[in-house]
Design a protein around this motif. Structure first.
Motif, mmCIF file in Angstrom:
data_model
loop_
_atom_site.group_PDB
_atom_site.id
_atom_site.type_symbol
_atom_site.label_atom_id
_atom_site.label_comp_id
_atom_site.label_asym_id
_atom_site.label_seq_id
_atom_site.Cartn_x
_atom_site.Cartn_y
_atom_site.Cartn_z
ATOM 1 N N ARG A 1 0.829 -1.202 0.000
ATOM 2 C CA ARG A 1 0.000 0.000 0.000
ATOM 3 C C ARG A 1 0.865 1.254 0.000
ATOM 4 O O ARG A 1 2.002 1.248 0.476
ATOM 5 C CB ARG A 1 -0.934 -0.010 1.211
ATOM 6 N N THR A 2 0.332 2.332 -0.537
ATOM 7 C CA THR A 2 1.069 3.603 -0.570
ATOM 8 C C THR A 2 1.289 4.102 0.849
ATOM 9 O O THR A 2 0.335 4.213 1.623
ATOM 10 C CB THR A 2 0.286 4.654 -1.369
ATOM 11 N N PRO A 3 2.537 4.398 1.227
ATOM 12 C CA PRO A 3 2.785 4.814 2.603
ATOM 13 C C PRO A 3 2.226 6.200 2.909
ATOM 14 O O PRO A 3 2.247 7.093 2.057
ATOM 15 C CB PRO A 3 4.311 4.806 2.707
ATOM 16 N N LEU A 4 1.752 6.359 4.119
ATOM 17 C CA LEU A 4 1.346 7.677 4.605
ATOM 18 C C LEU A 4 2.560 8.443 5.122
ATOM 19 O O LEU A 4 2.596 9.669 5.078
ATOM 20 C CB LEU A 4 0.312 7.529 5.727
ATOM 21 N N LEU A 5 3.561 7.687 5.583
ATOM 22 C CA LEU A 5 4.761 8.279 6.171
ATOM 23 C C LEU A 5 5.996 7.615 5.599
ATOM 24 O O LEU A 5 6.085 6.388 5.571
ATOM 25 C CB LEU A 5 4.736 8.102 7.694
ATOM 26 N N GLY B 1 28.182 15.025 2.091
ATOM 27 C CA GLY B 1 27.583 15.880 3.102
ATOM 28 C C GLY B 1 26.213 15.399 3.538
ATOM 29 O O GLY B 1 25.420 14.916 2.722
ATOM 30 N N LYS B 2 25.937 15.529 4.836
ATOM 31 C CA LYS B 2 24.658 15.088 5.364
ATOM 32 C C LYS B 2 23.500 15.862 4.740
ATOM 33 O O LYS B 2 22.445 15.298 4.444
ATOM 34 C CB LYS B 2 24.629 15.253 6.884
ATOM 35 N N GLY B 3 23.696 17.169 4.529
ATOM 36 C CA GLY B 3 22.640 17.968 3.924
ATOM 37 C C GLY B 3 22.291 17.486 2.535
ATOM 38 O O GLY B 3 21.116 17.399 2.157
ATOM 39 N N ALA B 4 23.303 17.139 1.751
ATOM 40 C CA ALA B 4 23.060 16.622 0.402
ATOM 41 C C ALA B 4 22.321 15.300 0.456
ATOM 42 O O ALA B 4 21.422 15.043 -0.358
ATOM 43 C CB ALA B 4 24.387 16.461 -0.337
ATOM 44 N N ALA B 5 22.671 14.447 1.430
ATOM 45 C CA ALA B 5 22.022 13.140 1.542
ATOM 46 C C ALA B 5 20.558 13.279 1.942
ATOM 47 O O ALA B 5 19.674 12.619 1.370
ATOM 48 C CB ALA B 5 22.765 12.276 2.554
ATOM 49 N N VAL B 6 20.276 14.134 2.917
ATOM 50 C CA VAL B 6 18.886 14.339 3.334
ATOM 51 C C VAL B 6 18.072 14.933 2.189
ATOM 52 O O VAL B 6 16.936 14.517 1.933
ATOM 53 C CB VAL B 6 18.823 15.252 4.578
ATOM 54 N N ARG B 7 18.653 15.885 1.475
ATOM 55 C CA ARG B 7 17.959 16.482 0.336
ATOM 56 C C ARG B 7 17.603 15.417 -0.700
ATOM 57 O O ARG B 7 16.469 15.357 -1.190
ATOM 58 C CB ARG B 7 18.838 17.550 -0.305
ATOM 59 N N ALA B 8 18.568 14.569 -1.031
ATOM 60 C CA ALA B 8 18.323 13.518 -2.021
ATOM 61 C C ALA B 8 17.203 12.600 -1.566
ATOM 62 O O ALA B 8 16.357 12.184 -2.365
ATOM 63 C CB ALA B 8 19.604 12.725 -2.270
ATOM 64 N N GLY B 9 17.188 12.257 -0.285
ATOM 65 C CA GLY B 9 16.139 11.385 0.224
ATOM 66 C C GLY B 9 14.770 12.029 0.196
ATOM 67 O O GLY B 9 13.780 11.422 -0.228
ATOM 68 N N LEU B 10 14.689 13.274 0.645
ATOM 69 C CA LEU B 10 13.395 13.959 0.664
ATOM 70 C C LEU B 10 12.821 14.121 -0.743
ATOM 71 O O LEU B 10 11.606 14.029 -0.947
ATOM 72 C CB LEU B 10 13.534 15.329 1.338
ATOM 73 N N LEU B 11 13.697 14.349 -1.713
ATOM 74 C CA LEU B 11 13.218 14.583 -3.077
ATOM 75 C C LEU B 11 12.616 13.344 -3.735
ATOM 76 O O LEU B 11 11.853 13.468 -4.692
ATOM 77 C CB LEU B 11 14.344 15.135 -3.946
ATOM 78 N N VAL B 12 12.942 12.157 -3.239
ATOM 79 C CA VAL B 12 12.365 10.950 -3.837
ATOM 80 C C VAL B 12 11.158 10.432 -3.039
ATOM 81 O O VAL B 12 10.566 9.427 -3.419
ATOM 82 C CB VAL B 12 13.403 9.820 -3.996
ATOM 83 N N THR B 13 10.804 11.121 -1.959
ATOM 84 C CA THR B 13 9.613 10.722 -1.216
ATOM 85 C C THR B 13 8.362 11.087 -2.002
ATOM 86 O O THR B 13 8.382 11.971 -2.863
ATOM 87 C CB THR B 13 9.549 11.406 0.166
ATOM 88 N N LYS B 14 7.260 10.408 -1.658
ATOM 89 C CA LYS B 14 5.965 10.703 -2.267
ATOM 90 C C LYS B 14 4.849 10.765 -1.226
ATOM 91 O O LYS B 14 3.723 11.128 -1.555
ATOM 92 C CB LYS B 14 5.618 9.637 -3.311
ATOM 93 N N ALA B 15 5.162 10.431 -0.003
ATOM 94 C CA ALA B 15 4.136 10.308 1.034
ATOM 95 C C ALA B 15 3.618 11.674 1.490
ATOM 96 O O ALA B 15 4.322 12.683 1.387
ATOM 97 C CB ALA B 15 4.703 9.549 2.234
ATOM 98 N N PRO B 16 2.404 11.705 2.024
ATOM 99 C CA PRO B 16 1.854 12.961 2.564
ATOM 100 C C PRO B 16 2.641 13.487 3.759
ATOM 101 O O PRO B 16 2.678 14.691 3.996
ATOM 102 C CB PRO B 16 0.431 12.577 2.983
ATOM 103 N N LEU B 17 3.277 12.573 4.514
ATOM 104 C CA LEU B 17 4.088 12.958 5.663
ATOM 105 C C LEU B 17 5.482 12.368 5.488
ATOM 106 O O LEU B 17 5.629 11.213 5.075
ATOM 107 C CB LEU B 17 3.482 12.431 6.964
#
Length: 267
Positions: free
Chosen positions: A13-17, A84-100
Motif C-alpha cells: 500500500r502507498t505509505p502515509l509516512l 555531506g549530510k545535507g546533500a544526503a537528506v535532500r536527495a532522500g526527501l526529493l524521492v519521497t511521495k508520502a503525505p508525511l
C-alpha cells in the motif's frame, strides 16, 4: 522468516509516512538502528516506508540495504554522490511521495516514541515538527566535551539570526508535511552540517514555522562531527545561507533551485 500475508498487503500500500535515514559508512550502527525504526513503524496504524541514502560509503552500508529483508515496512536504497549530510537528506526527501515525511539519524539517538507525537501533530495541522534537546521537558544524556558544548552555544547564537524561535536547529529528528518538504528540499544548497538551518529558515519563509517537541535523547558514540575540523566550515556555511536568503528576498539573485540539477537516486 518470510513476511506474513498481512505484512505483504501492508507493504504494497502507498505509505502515509516515509522516513529518510542519511548514512555514510554506517555498517556498524545501521543494522541495529534500522531494526529499531522498522519495529516502531510496524506498530503504526497505517503504511510506512524507510529510505536509506548512502552518501559515498566505502564500507558495506549500501550492501546492508540491498540485502535487507523486506517486511511490513519497505526499506529502499538511494545513492547520493554529493558529499555531506545535507546533500544526503535532500536527495532522500526529493524521492519521497508520502503525505508525511521525516528524517532521523542512523544511530537513532532520539527515542522513537517521538515519532507518534510528531505524526499526531502533523495530522492535526502542523507542517513542521522537530525534536529539541533544549526543550524544558526533554531528557538528554549528553557526553559531549566542554569544547563541543562551547561550540554549540556559538552555533546556536548564529543560527538564531536565521531561524528565530527555534532553540535546537541541529537535532537529527525532523518531520514535515510531505509537499512542503519536497518543495523546500528542492531549494536547499547547503550540503554540510548546517543544512538544518537553511531547511528550517526556508520552511519559516514559506509560512511553516517549526514546532519543537520534547524528546529523550542519548549521545551515541561514533559522531562524525569534530569541532576542530568542522567549526570553521559551519561558520562559512551559515554565512552563505544568510547571504543567499537575503539576496533572494531582495530579488538580487534568482533562487538557486531554478537552475540547479536535482540529485539522482537509485531504487
Amino acid at each position: 522468516m518470510p513476511p506474513s500475508p498481512r505484512g505483504d498487503e501492508r507493504a504494497s500500500r502507498t505509505p502515509l509516512l516515509e522516513i529518510v535515514v542519511p548514512a555514510r559508512n554506517e555498517e556498524r550502527r545501521l543494522p541495529g538502528g534500522l531494526l529499531q525504526l522498522c519495529a516502531k513503524l510496524a506498530q503504526m496504524p497505517f503504511p510506512t516506508a524507510v529510505i536509506v541514502v548512502d552518501n559515498n560509503s566505502t564500507d558495506t552500508t549500501a550492501d546492508i540495504i540491498r540485502n535487507w529483508p523486506q517486511g511490513e515496512v519497505p526499506v529502499r536504497l538511494v545513492q547520493c554522490a554529493t558529499p555531506g549530510k545535507g546533500a544526503a537528506v535532500r536527495a532522500g526527501l526529493l524521492v519521497t511521495k508520502a503525505p508525511l515525511v521525516g528524517f532521523c539519524d542512523a544511530d537513532m539517538a532520539t527515542d522513537l516514541d517521538a515519532i507518534t507525537v510528531a505524526v499526531g501533530l502533523l495530522l492535526g495541522g502542523e507542517r513542521v515538527v522537530i525534536g529539541s534537546r533544549a526543550h524544558a521537558f526533554s531528557e538528554v544524556e549528553n557526553r559531549h566535551s566542554r569544547v563541543r558544548e562551547l561550540g554549540a552555544v556559538g552555533f546556536r547564537a548564529l543560527a538564531r539570526r536565521l531561524v528565530r524561535g527555534v532553540s535546537d536547529t541541529q537535532c537529527g529528528f525532523k518531520f514535515f508535511d510531505g509537499r512542503l518538504a519536497r518543495e523546500v528540499a528542492a531549494r536547499l544548497r547547503t550540503p554540510g552540517f548546517a543544512f538544518d538551518v537553511e531547511l528550517l529558515a526556508r520552511c519559516a519563509a514559506a509560512g511553516a514555522p517549526a514546532m519543537e517537541i520534547p524528546i529523550q535523547w542519548r549521545d551515541m558514540p561514533g559522531s562524525r562531527f569534530s569541532p576542530a575540523r568542522h567549526s570553521a566550515g559551519i561558520v562559512l556555511e551559515l554565512g552563505r545561507i544568510l547571504l543567499r536568503l537575503h539576496a533572494e528576498s531582495r530579488g538580487v539573485i534568482r533562487p538557486a533551485w531554478e537552475h540547479a540539477p536535482d540529485p539522482v537516486g537509485s531504487p
